[in-house]
Scaffold this active site. Structure first.
Site, short mmCIF file in Angstrom:
data_model
loop_
_atom_site.label_atom_id
_atom_site.label_comp_id
_atom_site.label_asym_id
_atom_site.label_seq_id
_atom_site.Cartn_x
_atom_site.Cartn_y
_atom_site.Cartn_z
N CYS A 1 0.82 -1.23 0.00
CA CYS A 1 0.00 0.00 0.00
C CYS A 1 0.84 1.27 0.00
O CYS A 1 0.37 2.33 -0.39
CB CYS A 1 -0.94 0.01 1.19
SG CYS A 1 -2.12 -1.34 1.15
N HIS B 1 -3.48 7.31 1.99
CA HIS B 1 -3.85 5.99 1.48
C HIS B 1 -5.22 5.65 2.05
O HIS B 1 -5.48 5.84 3.24
CB HIS B 1 -2.80 4.97 1.93
CG HIS B 1 -3.24 3.56 1.73
ND1 HIS B 1 -3.74 3.10 0.53
CD2 HIS B 1 -3.28 2.50 2.59
CE1 HIS B 1 -4.05 1.82 0.66
NE2 HIS B 1 -3.79 1.44 1.90
N ASN C 1 -10.03 -0.13 -0.36
CA ASN C 1 -8.57 -0.06 -0.32
C ASN C 1 -8.00 -0.63 -1.62
O ASN C 1 -8.04 -1.84 -1.83
CB ASN C 1 -8.07 -0.85 0.90
CG ASN C 1 -6.56 -0.79 1.07
OD1 ASN C 1 -5.84 -0.40 0.15
ND2 ASN C 1 -6.08 -1.20 2.23
N1 ACO Z 1 -18.43 -8.34 9.02
C1 ACO Z 1 -18.93 -8.57 10.24
N2 ACO Z 1 -18.13 -8.84 11.30
C2 ACO Z 1 -16.81 -8.83 11.11
C3 ACO Z 1 -16.22 -8.58 9.86
C4 ACO Z 1 -17.10 -8.33 8.79
N3 ACO Z 1 -16.66 -8.07 7.54
N4 ACO Z 1 -14.89 -8.64 9.97
C5 ACO Z 1 -14.62 -8.91 11.26
N5 ACO Z 1 -15.79 -9.04 11.96
C6 ACO Z 1 -15.97 -9.34 13.38
C7 ACO Z 1 -14.82 -10.13 13.96
O1 ACO Z 1 -14.99 -11.50 13.70
C8 ACO Z 1 -14.92 -9.78 15.42
O2 ACO Z 1 -15.98 -10.57 15.98
P1 ACO Z 1 -15.85 -11.15 17.48
O3 ACO Z 1 -15.79 -9.93 18.36
O4 ACO Z 1 -17.10 -11.94 17.63
O5 ACO Z 1 -14.59 -11.96 17.50
C9 ACO Z 1 -15.40 -8.33 15.42
O6 ACO Z 1 -15.96 -8.11 14.09
C10 ACO Z 1 -14.29 -7.31 15.70
O7 ACO Z 1 -13.16 -7.64 14.88
P2 ACO Z 1 -11.90 -6.70 14.80
O8 ACO Z 1 -10.93 -7.26 13.81
O9 ACO Z 1 -11.40 -6.42 16.19
O10 ACO Z 1 -12.58 -5.36 14.22
P3 ACO Z 1 -11.95 -3.93 14.03
O11 ACO Z 1 -12.80 -2.91 14.66
O12 ACO Z 1 -10.47 -3.90 14.32
O13 ACO Z 1 -12.14 -3.68 12.44
C11 ACO Z 1 -10.78 -3.75 10.45
C12 ACO Z 1 -11.49 -4.55 11.55
C13 ACO Z 1 -11.83 -2.98 9.67
C14 ACO Z 1 -10.06 -4.71 9.54
C15 ACO Z 1 -9.79 -2.74 11.07
O14 ACO Z 1 -9.01 -3.38 12.05
C16 ACO Z 1 -8.86 -2.11 10.06
O15 ACO Z 1 -9.27 -1.35 9.20
N6 ACO Z 1 -7.55 -2.37 10.18
C17 ACO Z 1 -6.52 -1.73 9.34
C18 ACO Z 1 -6.54 -2.21 7.94
C19 ACO Z 1 -5.40 -1.53 7.20
O16 ACO Z 1 -5.19 -0.34 7.33
N7 ACO Z 1 -4.62 -2.23 6.47
C20 ACO Z 1 -3.38 -1.59 5.95
C21 ACO Z 1 -3.32 -1.47 4.58
S1 ACO Z 1 -3.62 -2.95 3.71
C22 ACO Z 1 -2.17 -3.37 2.82
O17 ACO Z 1 -1.11 -2.91 3.04
C23 ACO Z 1 -2.31 -4.42 1.78
#
Ligand code: ACO
Length: 323
Positions: free
Chosen positions: A113, A250, A280
């Site tokens: 990214c 980004h 993304n």
């Molecule tokens: N739909 C419904 N529920 C979901 C989903 C979904 N798509 N995805 C995860 N959940 C659930 C999980 O299973 C978890 O359930 P549980 O509490 O029963 O175990 C709950 O939601 C919370 O999960 P978290 O992973 O803690 O959720 P979070 O608030 O952290 O959001 C997310 C997840 C959106 C992925 C976030 O962490 C994020 O955006 N992270 C950064 C991503 C990023 O910036 N990546 C960098 C660039 S990518 C690259 O370089 C290729």
């Protein structure tokens, strides 16, 4: 002194749109969850017969047109991508052939990214040293091809697209009033590999693999790391972060965008956000956001821009540019 000036910008998104509701038909998620946690409403997906070079070429044509240049002018192509057509040759070489550019320099940059920020800083090494007169810097991705469609924690986050800029030499005075790339800061921390990676590769299991991510860990690092790099890129340019007209991050997650803007004391009205429509698109997201901001009239020549990204590696970085 010679500055690397962005003289044209173009973006391309494939026709097919997948909404959150479309995804909820085959993975256990909902429009409400995705919008609340990420701000994403939809993403574009490349057609099965579209390779990443096809996306790159479309964006490049639009950038060249905006710059008033033709493929015959191009002597350097750098493509930032993590989803190449083939293991080799580089997408940049394939794009050179498809565009009909003459023999020149062409190679890819793999910083996931952060790729566009890395590629633009790399191009500066050629353009500002007089080694290139008309460079294409392209971010292009088919991230949907890396998805495990049964993993709801990742498959809802990514989309396909490409963005390109034309970079040409321009005379500058050596201060922050110059047009062009004024400062940059690039970082990598390989010890954080397990937070975000693809579980396949040529020299390991011979597979393409799928994207794996510990989202909440990446999120935590993103806000802290990006803020530091942005401040360093502003310092490198001799400006204050508060001087910028537009912050072009980004596009990973609206909550990260808001978190970084707030940490830097930047008003949200200065942030270009396309994450709702594009999701993304990895290395393509910054030039796509730049293209959109220019197309809708918000971003204008002469304005001061701060771009930043973080991705797999972990890698991250930021660039200060006067358009
Ligand atoms: N739909 C419904 N529920 C979901 C989903 C979904 N798509 N995805 C995860 N959940 C659930 C999980 O299973 C978890 O359930 P549980 O509490 O029963 O175990 C709950 O939601 C919370 O999960 P978290 O992973 O803690 O959720 P979070 O608030 O952290 O959001 C997310 C997840 C959106 C992925 C976030 O962490 C994020 O955006 N992270 C950064 C991503 C990023 O910036 N990546 C960098 C660039 S990518 C690259 O370089 C290729």
């Amino acid at each position: 002194m010679i500055r690397s000036v962005i003289t044209g910008v173009g973006g391309y998104l494939p026709d097919e749109i997948l909404t959150n509701a479309d995804l909820a038909r085959f993975v256990d998620t909902s429009d409400e969850w995705i919008q609340e946690r990420t701000g994403i409403r939809q993403r574009h997906r490349a057609a099965p017969d579209q390779a990443v070079s096809d996306l790159a070429v479309e964006a490049a044509r639009r950038a060249l047109e905006a710059a008033g240049r033709t493929p015959a002018d191009v002597d350097l192509i750098i493509v930032a991508t993590t989803t190449p057509d083939l293991t080799f040759p580089a997408v940049a070489a394939i794009a050179q052939r498809k565009l009909g550019c003459p023999v020149g320099i062409a190679f890819d940059v793999q910083a996931v990214c952060s790729g566009f920020v890395y590629a633009l800083s790399t191009a500066d090494g050629f353009v500002a040293r007089g080694r290139a007169k008309c460079a294409l810097v392209i971010g292009a991705e088919t991230m949907t091809r890396l998805m495990d469609w049964s993993d709801r924690g990742t498959c809802v986050l990514f989309g396909d697209g490409a963005g390109a800029v034309v970079v040409e030499p321009g005379a500058g005075r050596g201060d922050a009033s110059d047009r062009g790339l004024l400062g940059w800061a690039l970082r990598a921390d390989g010890t954080k590999q397990d937070l975000l990676y693809v579980d396949g590769g040529v020299s390991t299991n011979g597979q393409i693999g799928h994207l794996r991510m510990q989202g909440n860990q990446v999120f935590k690092h993103a806000v802290i790391n990006i803020s530091e790099a942005v401040t360093a890129a502003a310092l490198d340019a001799g400006i204050e972060v508060s001087d910028v007209d537009w912050f072009i991050p980004h596009q990973a997650n609206q909550r990260i965008l808001n978190g970084v803007a707030s940490r830097l004391g930047l008003d949200e009205s200065k942030v270009i956000s396309t994450v709702a429509e594009h999701a993304n698109t990895s290395a393509a997201s910054i030039p796509l956001a730049l293209a959109q901001g220019i197309a809708d009239g918000r971003i204008r020549p002469g304005q001061l821009l701060l771009m930043e990204a973080m991705g797999g590696g972990l890698t991250w970085g930021a660039c200060t540019v006067r358009l």
